[in-house]
Design a protein around this motif. Sequence first.
Motif, PDB file in Angstrom:
ATOM      1  N   ALA A  40     -14.621  56.247  -5.969  1.00  0.00           N
ATOM      2  CA  ALA A  40     -13.952  55.314  -6.875  1.00  0.00           C
ATOM      3  C   ALA A  40     -14.858  54.955  -8.045  1.00  0.00           C
ATOM      4  N   ALA A  41     -16.138  54.754  -7.759  1.00  0.00           N
ATOM      5  CA  ALA A  41     -17.086  54.409  -8.819  1.00  0.00           C
ATOM      6  C   ALA A  41     -17.366  55.615  -9.715  1.00  0.00           C
ATOM      7  N   VAL A  42     -17.547  56.768  -9.108  1.00  0.00           N
ATOM      8  CA  VAL A  42     -17.936  57.959  -9.868  1.00  0.00           C
ATOM      9  C   VAL A  42     -16.816  58.428 -10.785  1.00  0.00           C
ATOM     10  N   THR A  43     -15.577  58.403 -10.307  1.00  0.00           N
ATOM     11  CA  THR A  43     -14.457  58.923 -11.098  1.00  0.00           C
ATOM     12  C   THR A  43     -13.942  57.918 -12.119  1.00  0.00           C
ATOM     13  N   ALA A  44     -14.547  56.732 -12.172  1.00  0.00           N
ATOM     14  CA  ALA A  44     -14.168  55.766 -13.203  1.00  0.00           C
ATOM     15  C   ALA A  44     -14.612  56.226 -14.583  1.00  0.00           C
ATOM     16  N   ALA A  45     -15.611  57.103 -14.652  1.00  0.00           N
ATOM     17  CA  ALA A  45     -16.089  57.661 -15.916  1.00  0.00           C
ATOM     18  C   ALA A  45     -15.538  59.077 -16.081  1.00  0.00           C
ATOM     19  N   PRO A  46     -15.412  59.558 -17.322  1.00  0.00           N
ATOM     20  CA  PRO A  46     -14.924  60.928 -17.538  1.00  0.00           C
ATOM     21  C   PRO A  46     -15.867  61.952 -16.895  1.00  0.00           C
ATOM     22  N   LEU A  47     -15.281  62.934 -16.222  1.00  0.00           N
ATOM     23  CA  LEU A  47     -16.065  63.968 -15.546  1.00  0.00           C
ATOM     24  C   LEU A  47     -15.469  65.339 -15.819  1.00  0.00           C
ATOM     25  N   ARG A  48     -16.340  66.342 -15.888  1.00  0.00           N
ATOM     26  CA  ARG A  48     -15.886  67.731 -15.942  1.00  0.00           C
ATOM     27  C   ARG A  48     -15.533  68.233 -14.557  1.00  0.00           C
ATOM     28  N   GLY A  49     -16.110  67.622 -13.538  1.00  0.00           N
ATOM     29  CA  GLY A  49     -15.841  68.054 -12.186  1.00  0.00           C
ATOM     30  C   GLY A  49     -16.577  67.195 -11.182  1.00  0.00           C
ATOM     31  N   LEU A  50     -16.113  67.244  -9.935  1.00  0.00           N
ATOM     32  CA  LEU A  50     -16.769  66.545  -8.834  1.00  0.00           C
ATOM     33  C   LEU A  50     -16.985  67.561  -7.713  1.00  0.00           C
ATOM     34  N   VAL A  51     -18.210  67.613  -7.212  1.00  0.00           N
ATOM     35  CA  VAL A  51     -18.553  68.536  -6.129  1.00  0.00           C
ATOM     36  C   VAL A  51     -18.954  67.741  -4.899  1.00  0.00           C
ATOM     37  N   ALA A  52     -18.264  67.968  -3.797  1.00  0.00           N
ATOM     38  CA  ALA A  52     -18.666  67.430  -2.495  1.00  0.00           C
ATOM     39  C   ALA A  52     -19.677  68.417  -1.917  1.00  0.00           C
ATOM     40  N   ALA A  53     -20.941  68.041  -1.936  1.00  0.00           N
ATOM     41  CA  ALA A  53     -22.006  68.974  -1.550  1.00  0.00           C
ATOM     42  C   ALA A  53     -22.806  68.406  -0.389  1.00  0.00           C
ATOM     43  N   GLY A  54     -23.167  69.266   0.545  1.00  0.00           N
ATOM     44  CA  GLY A  54     -23.972  68.803   1.667  1.00  0.00           C
ATOM     45  C   GLY A  54     -23.879  69.756   2.837  1.00  0.00           C
ATOM     46  N   PHE A  55     -24.050  69.200   4.020  1.00  0.00           N
ATOM     47  CA  PHE A  55     -24.105  69.999   5.240  1.00  0.00           C
ATOM     48  C   PHE A  55     -22.754  69.970   5.955  1.00  0.00           C
ATOM     49  N   CYS A  56     -22.579  70.918   6.864  1.00  0.00           N
ATOM     50  CA  CYS A  56     -21.348  70.975   7.648  1.00  0.00           C
ATOM     51  C   CYS A  56     -21.636  71.620   8.991  1.00  0.00           C
ATOM     52  N   GLY A  57     -20.666  71.506   9.884  1.00  0.00           N
ATOM     53  CA  GLY A  57     -20.729  72.185  11.167  1.00  0.00           C
ATOM     54  C   GLY A  57     -19.788  73.374  11.172  1.00  0.00           C
ATOM     55  N   ALA A  58     -20.164  74.412  11.882  1.00  0.00           N
ATOM     56  CA  ALA A  58     -19.337  75.618  11.962  1.00  0.00           C
ATOM     57  C   ALA A  58     -18.201  75.421  12.963  1.00  0.00           C
ATOM     58  N   LEU A  59     -17.020  75.869  12.590  1.00  0.00           N
ATOM     59  CA  LEU A  59     -15.904  76.013  13.525  1.00  0.00           C
ATOM     60  C   LEU A  59     -15.660  77.489  13.838  1.00  0.00           C
ATOM     61  N   SER A  60     -16.115  78.359  12.943  1.00  0.00           N
ATOM     62  CA  SER A  60     -16.022  79.795  13.170  1.00  0.00           C
ATOM     63  C   SER A  60     -17.290  80.279  13.855  1.00  0.00           C
ATOM     64  N   ALA A 135      -7.689  61.020  -9.765  1.00  0.00           N
ATOM     65  CA  ALA A 135      -8.308  60.757 -11.062  1.00  0.00           C
ATOM     66  C   ALA A 135      -8.128  61.916 -12.033  1.00  0.00           C
ATOM     67  N   GLY A 136      -7.529  63.015 -11.575  1.00  0.00           N
ATOM     68  CA  GLY A 136      -7.350  64.178 -12.435  1.00  0.00           C
ATOM     69  C   GLY A 136      -8.642  64.903 -12.749  1.00  0.00           C
ATOM     70  N   VAL A 137      -9.585  64.898 -11.787  1.00  0.00           N
ATOM     71  CA  VAL A 137     -10.893  65.518 -11.971  1.00  0.00           C
ATOM     72  C   VAL A 137     -10.954  66.806 -11.153  1.00  0.00           C
ATOM     73  N   PRO A 138     -11.369  67.921 -11.737  1.00  0.00           N
ATOM     74  CA  PRO A 138     -11.510  69.168 -10.967  1.00  0.00           C
ATOM     75  C   PRO A 138     -12.478  68.971  -9.801  1.00  0.00           C
ATOM     76  N   PHE A 139     -12.137  69.566  -8.667  1.00  0.00           N
ATOM     77  CA  PHE A 139     -12.883  69.326  -7.424  1.00  0.00           C
ATOM     78  C   PHE A 139     -13.333  70.633  -6.795  1.00  0.00           C
ATOM     79  N   LEU A 140     -14.515  70.573  -6.161  1.00  0.00           N
ATOM     80  CA  LEU A 140     -15.014  71.687  -5.357  1.00  0.00           C
ATOM     81  C   LEU A 140     -15.800  71.115  -4.182  1.00  0.00           C
ATOM     82  N   ALA A 141     -15.677  71.719  -3.031  1.00  0.00           N
ATOM     83  CA  ALA A 141     -16.555  71.422  -1.894  1.00  0.00           C
ATOM     84  C   ALA A 141     -17.484  72.610  -1.702  1.00  0.00           C
ATOM     85  N   LEU A 142     -18.768  72.317  -1.548  1.00  0.00           N
ATOM     86  CA  LEU A 142     -19.759  73.349  -1.275  1.00  0.00           C
ATOM     87  C   LEU A 142     -20.656  72.832  -0.161  1.00  0.00           C
TER      88      LEU A 142
END
Length: 211
Positions: A40-60, A135-142
């Motif tokens: 909510a705080a981050v997307t209050a300003a104009p952005l070219r994109g938002l990336v959810a970046a970090g670690f994950c667990g495998a399901l495969s 917010a209409g911001v392009p999104f990617l998860a990595l």
Amino acid sequence: MIAVVCAVPAERRALAGLAGPDLAIHVSGIGAAAAERTAAAVTAAPLRGLVAAGFCGALSPGLRVGDLVAPDEVRDEVSGERFAPDPAMLAAAPGARGTLVSARRLARTPAERARLQGLAVDLESAALARASRDAGVPFLALRAVTDETRHRLPDFDRLVDAAGRLSPTAGIRHFLRHPRELPALVRLGPAAREAGRALRAGLEQTLGRLR
């Protein structure tokens, strides 16, 4: 400006050298609620994109520690909502394609991972995808894998405060009471370092292709 949102400081440390005038790195805390507050705080300003970046667990079973995941779908386990990443951002990202499940709670054991259908699991990406969409911001998860399907995790639910931050004091008390969980914690150190290196390389490659 592209905003990168990580859950924990270890993820931000892996990416810190990439921050600059066109890239801001934020730490939200662990879990969907913490991610929602930060988004909510981050997307209050104009952005070219938002990336959810970090670690994950495998399901495969085919995923190994350090493998990158760039999902072409993020699914919220709680609501069932499905989110698609921005096509241009996804095309620029290296990593395995498939469904990233944002679970209601940490999938700590092989049995808990087996009940989830997808490629990999995290906690925050669906909340960040929802905020980006609204917010209409392009999104990617990595994401980079720290936990294979066979691995076990400590009970981090007991180590996190209301803001989603890890509490060292709670951690000491917990592991004194549950010493059998220590091997799982010790394994995470090298796994996080390997995943962090892969995550940084993957994000750097993605950003280079988007310029």
